[in-house]
Motif scaffolding. Structure first.
Motif, mmCIF file in Angstrom:
data_model
loop_
_atom_site.group_PDB
_atom_site.id
_atom_site.type_symbol
_atom_site.label_atom_id
_atom_site.label_comp_id
_atom_site.label_asym_id
_atom_site.label_seq_id
_atom_site.Cartn_x
_atom_site.Cartn_y
_atom_site.Cartn_z
ATOM 1 N N SER A 71 0.843 -1.186 0.000
ATOM 2 C CA SER A 71 0.000 0.000 0.000
ATOM 3 C C SER A 71 0.880 1.237 0.000
ATOM 4 O O SER A 71 2.063 1.174 0.343
ATOM 5 N N ALA A 89 0.464 4.801 -5.802
ATOM 6 C CA ALA A 89 -0.369 3.996 -4.920
ATOM 7 C C ALA A 89 -1.596 4.802 -4.514
ATOM 8 O O ALA A 89 -1.768 5.961 -4.913
ATOM 9 N N GLY A 90 -2.438 4.185 -3.700
ATOM 10 C CA GLY A 90 -3.611 4.863 -3.182
ATOM 11 C C GLY A 90 -3.260 5.765 -2.011
ATOM 12 O O GLY A 90 -2.291 5.527 -1.291
ATOM 13 N N THR A 157 -9.120 4.513 0.930
ATOM 14 C CA THR A 157 -9.824 5.292 -0.080
ATOM 15 C C THR A 157 -11.284 4.886 -0.204
ATOM 16 O O THR A 157 -12.151 5.725 -0.469
ATOM 17 N N THR A 227 -5.984 7.724 -6.054
ATOM 18 C CA THR A 227 -4.602 7.261 -6.187
ATOM 19 C C THR A 227 -3.750 8.371 -6.788
ATOM 20 O O THR A 227 -4.260 9.318 -7.383
#
Length: 332
Positions: A71, A89-90, A157, A227
């Motif tokens: 992550s 990435a998020g 998210t 993201t």
């Protein structure tokens, strides 16, 4: 206290990746400079894979070294220390908390954005068809007090997207009970009544809708992105930072509109994500801004919502200038 938190966060780096930052890396035999990129291996990050496969990084004198991460939150200390130069990435509550402790990273770009397609979106908020059929749920407002599954928990998210839907309906993210589930587990949980609704990515929202156990209740508005692209502070000030972003944006420009689904692009995305081209094509792809510009207003909304949920414990929002830098997208 803040100093102690910084030391604790940085100590994680010693347990993770090793290597040197791009500014210290030796040139390859082809005269290219290495940039270490942490990525979550998903199609939403296709501009990275397309730019690499088509030689756009090499055109800028760069060779990227991809490092798989779980992550974005896990990779923030690595980027701040220079163990990673770039992270795609998020976003998460943990990213904001890390910035607040003093870790030096910058959000420099966005990644996949929603096209606002209500029929075939890349992700959607679905509700139990049983509850829809009996009249219990007819709109997002009817989710008040009910269990909603999200990937990544309250600080991820998915929780932000659910909060967006609830706020549009006049509610708050605190008006539902968030249940942490992985996307693959959501169809079963909705079908058996373990949860009343779920925010899921394709194909995991499509599956229960297609088999008649769920209904698509809401999809993300056009231009929404959870993201993005994060630079470590040292890399952001290096001479490779703009070159990297220019190549990355070139990859995004090759994915505009229906060009996302060319045979060449599908093959590249499939190879990078461990799928077949047919599997990639079967799932709706996100869109990407041609310049991959960051979305500071949305980031501020994320921070506010995670504060409301208690996923962020500090009380004063971080000034955008402290963690967002749009100059790379502006110059790409």
């Amino acid at each position: 206290m803040k100093k102690l938190r910084i030391v604790a966060a940085m100590s994680l780096v010693g347990l993770a990746l090793s290597g040197c930052a791009a500014t210290d890396a030796p040139e390859t035999s082809e005269g290219l400079q290495t940039v270490n990129v942490g990525h979550v291996q998903l199609a939403i990050f296709s501009p990275l894979y397309v730019a690499d496969a088509k030689g756009y990084f090499a055109d800028e004198g760069i060779q990227i070294k991809l490092e798989a991460i779980k992550s974005g939150q896990d990779a923030i200390p690595l980027a701040a220390s220079g163990k990673l130069d770039v992270v795609v990435a998020g976003f998460s509550a943990g990213m904001f908390s890390a910035v607040e402790t003093g870790l030096d990273v910058k959000v420099v770009g966005s990644m996949g954005v929603s096209a606002g397609d209500e029929e075939e979106p890349p992700s959607a908020l679905i509700a139990s068809k049983k509850l829809v059929d009996d009249g219990t749920i007819s709109t997002v407002a009817d989710l008040k007090g009910r269990k909603v599954a999200v990937a990544g928990g309250a600080g991820g998210t998915g929780a932000f997207y659910v909060g967006m839907a609830l706020e549009e309906a006049g509610l708050s993210i605190t008006d539902v009970e968030l249940v942490t589930l992985g996307n693959p587990d959501m169809p079963t949980a909705v079908a058996n009544g373990s949860v009343d609704a779920a925010f899921a990515s394709a194909p995991f929202w499509n599956m229960p809708v297609d088999d008649g156990t769920a209904v698509n209740l809401w999809s993300t508005p056009a231009g929404t992105s959870g993201t993005g692209v994060i630079y470590g502070g040292d890399f952001a000030s290096s001479d490779l930072a703009q070159k990297f972003f220019t190549a990355l944006a070139h990859g995004a420009q090759d994915l505009q509109g229906d060009d996302r689904y060319t045979d060449e692009n599908l093959g590249i995305i499939a190879a990078a994500t461990g799928q077949t081209a047919e599997q990639v094509a079967a799932v709706p792809l996100y869109r990407w801004l041609p310049d991959l510009a960051p979305l500071p207003a949305q980031l501020a909304s994320m921070e506010r919502m995670w504060m409301e949920l208690g996923s962020i414990i500090y009380t004063d929002p971080i000034p955008e200038a402290d963690y967002v830098d749009a100059t790379f997208s502006q110059n790409s």
